[in-house]
Design a protein around this motif. Structure first.
Motif, PDB file in Angstrom:
ATOM      1  N   ILE A  90       8.889   4.570  -5.988  1.00  0.00           N
ATOM      2  CA  ILE A  90       9.882   3.895  -5.139  1.00  0.00           C
ATOM      3  C   ILE A  90       9.908   2.404  -5.477  1.00  0.00           C
ATOM      4  O   ILE A  90       8.869   1.795  -5.729  1.00  0.00           O
ATOM      5  CB  ILE A  90       9.566   4.129  -3.637  1.00  0.00           C
ATOM      6  N   SER A  91      11.112   1.839  -5.487  1.00  0.00           N
ATOM      7  CA  SER A  91      11.231   0.403  -5.747  1.00  0.00           C
ATOM      8  C   SER A  91      10.917  -0.376  -4.472  1.00  0.00           C
ATOM      9  O   SER A  91      10.990   0.158  -3.360  1.00  0.00           O
ATOM     10  CB  SER A  91      12.642   0.060  -6.232  1.00  0.00           C
ATOM     11  N   PHE A  92      10.604  -1.651  -4.653  1.00  0.00           N
ATOM     12  CA  PHE A  92      10.319  -2.536  -3.521  1.00  0.00           C
ATOM     13  C   PHE A  92      11.501  -2.553  -2.553  1.00  0.00           C
ATOM     14  O   PHE A  92      11.340  -2.419  -1.348  1.00  0.00           O
ATOM     15  CB  PHE A  92      10.031  -3.947  -4.051  1.00  0.00           C
TER      16      PHE A  92
ATOM     17  N   GLU B  27       0.833  -1.196   0.000  1.00  0.00           N
ATOM     18  CA  GLU B  27       0.000   0.000   0.000  1.00  0.00           C
ATOM     19  C   GLU B  27       0.875   1.257   0.000  1.00  0.00           C
ATOM     20  O   GLU B  27       0.597   2.222  -0.717  1.00  0.00           O
ATOM     21  CB  GLU B  27      -0.921  -0.014   1.224  1.00  0.00           C
ATOM     22  N   LEU B  28       1.946   1.235   0.784  1.00  0.00           N
ATOM     23  CA  LEU B  28       2.898   2.345   0.776  1.00  0.00           C
ATOM     24  C   LEU B  28       3.537   2.492  -0.599  1.00  0.00           C
ATOM     25  O   LEU B  28       3.653   3.591  -1.138  1.00  0.00           O
ATOM     26  CB  LEU B  28       3.992   2.129   1.828  1.00  0.00           C
ATOM     27  N   LYS B  29       3.934   1.362  -1.188  1.00  0.00           N
ATOM     28  CA  LYS B  29       4.575   1.396  -2.504  1.00  0.00           C
ATOM     29  C   LYS B  29       3.638   2.003  -3.546  1.00  0.00           C
ATOM     30  O   LYS B  29       4.043   2.848  -4.335  1.00  0.00           O
ATOM     31  CB  LYS B  29       5.022   0.001  -2.928  1.00  0.00           C
ATOM     32  N   ARG B  30       2.383   1.591  -3.545  1.00  0.00           N
ATOM     33  CA  ARG B  30       1.402   2.144  -4.499  1.00  0.00           C
ATOM     34  C   ARG B  30       1.179   3.638  -4.244  1.00  0.00           C
ATOM     35  O   ARG B  30       1.050   4.417  -5.190  1.00  0.00           O
ATOM     36  CB  ARG B  30       0.071   1.405  -4.388  1.00  0.00           C
ATOM     37  N   SER B  31       1.137   4.031  -2.991  1.00  0.00           N
ATOM     38  CA  SER B  31       0.884   5.434  -2.652  1.00  0.00           C
ATOM     39  C   SER B  31       2.034   6.336  -3.090  1.00  0.00           C
ATOM     40  O   SER B  31       1.816   7.437  -3.584  1.00  0.00           O
ATOM     41  CB  SER B  31       0.654   5.588  -1.146  1.00  0.00           C
TER      42      SER B  31
END
Length: 120
Positions: free
Chosen positions: A54-56, A46-50
């Protein structure tokens, strides 16, 4: 009142100013803290999508550093598949007013869109 936050002859890393920057410096840490302040609880994806850009791996590193600095709390739930949630710690929450002031300053001092040079 303090004369200066970074006195002459003192390494900035040895000041409160330098310490704060060491915790929130970098491209993504402040953004992660902001999202957690807004949403209260978020999972890694969810943070990554938001954040989007940013890469994993970078997100994982940033979250680990923020946890080590006690700005966020990582809660792992013992289930299959594993569930991990991130929240701001009390220490992390105490930084949010500072970030809000930085945001407000930027909004008040950002050049108007027409004055920003266009790339060729």
């Amino acid at each position: 009142m303090r004369e200066t936050c970074v006195p002459t002859g003192v390494n900035p890393r040895d000041t409160g100013f330098g310490y704060t920057l060491s915790l929130i410096g970098g491209k993504y840490k402040m953004i992660i803290l902001y999202w957690l302040a807004e949403k209260k609880v978020m999972r890694h994806n969810e943070l990554k999508r938001s954040i989007g850009s940013i890469s994993f791996k970078t997100l994982s590193i940033m979250l680990k550093e923020l946890e080590e600095d006690e700005l966020i709390v990582r809660t792992e739930y013992p289930q299959v598949p594993p569930k991990v949630e991130y929240t701001l710690s009390e220490r992390g929450l105490s930084l949010i007013p500072v970030l809000h002031m930085m945001c407000e300053w930027g909004e008040n001092h950002m050049p108007a869109p027409e004055s920003v040079p266009q790339e060729a």
